[in-house]
Design a protein around this motif. Sequence first.
Motif, mmCIF file in Angstrom:
data_model
loop_
_atom_site.group_PDB
_atom_site.id
_atom_site.type_symbol
_atom_site.label_atom_id
_atom_site.label_comp_id
_atom_site.label_asym_id
_atom_site.label_seq_id
_atom_site.Cartn_x
_atom_site.Cartn_y
_atom_site.Cartn_z
ATOM 1 N N ALA A 160 72.436 -21.653 34.101
ATOM 2 C CA ALA A 160 72.129 -22.763 35.007
ATOM 3 C C ALA A 160 72.829 -22.582 36.350
ATOM 4 C CB ALA A 160 72.546 -24.091 34.374
ATOM 5 N N ALA A 161 74.058 -22.058 36.316
ATOM 6 C CA ALA A 161 74.784 -21.823 37.564
ATOM 7 C C ALA A 161 74.080 -20.763 38.407
ATOM 8 C CB ALA A 161 76.215 -21.383 37.257
ATOM 9 N N GLU A 162 73.572 -19.707 37.765
ATOM 10 C CA GLU A 162 72.816 -18.693 38.505
ATOM 11 C C GLU A 162 71.534 -19.291 39.095
ATOM 12 O OE1 GLU A 162 72.816 -14.424 37.089
ATOM 13 O OE2 GLU A 162 73.256 -15.462 35.204
ATOM 14 N N GLN A 163 70.868 -20.142 38.311
ATOM 15 C CA GLN A 163 69.661 -20.806 38.817
ATOM 16 C C GLN A 163 70.000 -21.672 40.026
ATOM 17 O OE1 GLN A 163 66.942 -19.510 37.805
ATOM 18 N NE2 GLN A 163 66.061 -20.638 36.095
ATOM 19 N N LEU A 164 71.119 -22.367 39.965
ATOM 20 C CA LEU A 164 71.553 -23.194 41.087
ATOM 21 C C LEU A 164 71.768 -22.349 42.334
ATOM 22 C CD1 LEU A 164 72.665 -25.765 42.431
ATOM 23 C CD2 LEU A 164 74.870 -25.285 41.322
ATOM 24 N N GLY A 165 72.423 -21.201 42.181
ATOM 25 C CA GLY A 165 72.649 -20.331 43.331
ATOM 26 C C GLY A 165 71.355 -19.835 43.934
ATOM 27 N N GLY A 166 70.395 -19.460 43.088
ATOM 28 C CA GLY A 166 69.101 -19.014 43.590
ATOM 29 C C GLY A 166 68.351 -20.127 44.313
ATOM 30 N N ALA A 167 68.412 -21.338 43.762
ATOM 31 C CA ALA A 167 67.750 -22.472 44.397
ATOM 32 C C ALA A 167 68.354 -22.772 45.764
ATOM 33 C CB ALA A 167 67.852 -23.705 43.498
ATOM 34 N N ALA A 168 69.681 -22.705 45.852
ATOM 35 C CA ALA A 168 70.343 -22.962 47.126
ATOM 36 C C ALA A 168 69.960 -21.916 48.169
ATOM 37 C CB ALA A 168 71.859 -22.987 46.927
#
Length: 291
Positions: A160-168
Amino acid sequence: MHFQLTDDQRALKAGVRELLARRFGSEALRAAADGGGLDRALWRELGAAGFFALRLPAADGGVGLGLPEAVLAFEEAGRVLLPGPLVATHLAAGTVAGAATGESVVTAVHGGLVEWLEAADVAGGDIAGAVPLRSLDPLTPLHRVPRPPAADPVAVLLTAAEQLGGAARCCELAVQHARAREQFGQPIGAFQAVKHLCAQLLVRVEVARVAVYAAAVTADPLDIAAARLLADEAAVRGARDCLQVHGGMGFTWESEVHLHLKRAWVRTHRAGDATQSEEALAGNLLSGSGR
């Protein structure tokens, strides 16, 4: 509760971003997407910086930090699409020789998928019968196993943290393009439809960020499940909206945007996939103990 990152956490986040900007910039990303393979030198440099040993106790040679700090580091890794079995190697620190220092590349079964199996030194879990898949993401070679294990909550949260970074990152790219690209004599960001897309991108990113950071503090499986769903939505819908802002050029091989969408799709099937998180939340509600 008024939650803010500490000065040390901000410094950690900035340090990881600086390291990745120096070692995995746009040229390195393009080389990896073109089939450059796993960069062992970068992997060892990540190990030397403490990326894999962040949560390993100092007495065991680790950094001695916690899950919130690991989430910040993995958010930065997701932002630059850093390739490799990062989650599995991080989780193996302290149990697999060389994992903490980056001397060993460790992969594991997450939700029926095994990433970078042929490049790994060690494979955790039951990989019997693993068959290669044609991956949507050119940065993530995949195998599938017939008997996926239960998802590790920490693996779910780091995903989820990696997904957050990609979304940002997609939000940043969309806003940059909306400011620079002109149509009819003005930036396309001046048009209401583009403004709405960028605003929706930002809202989804910040909602996901709050959920992921909160789950890192509580480490509660239900909080992690909710954070996973919000981060997946922010990453996939964010990449799609970023493509919409870029128009046809977003689909070109030279663009970074399509790589974010492909990685986001692959991550949604990692670590138990979204279905397990949805079932966990639904089961909690149906049990009468919903919160």
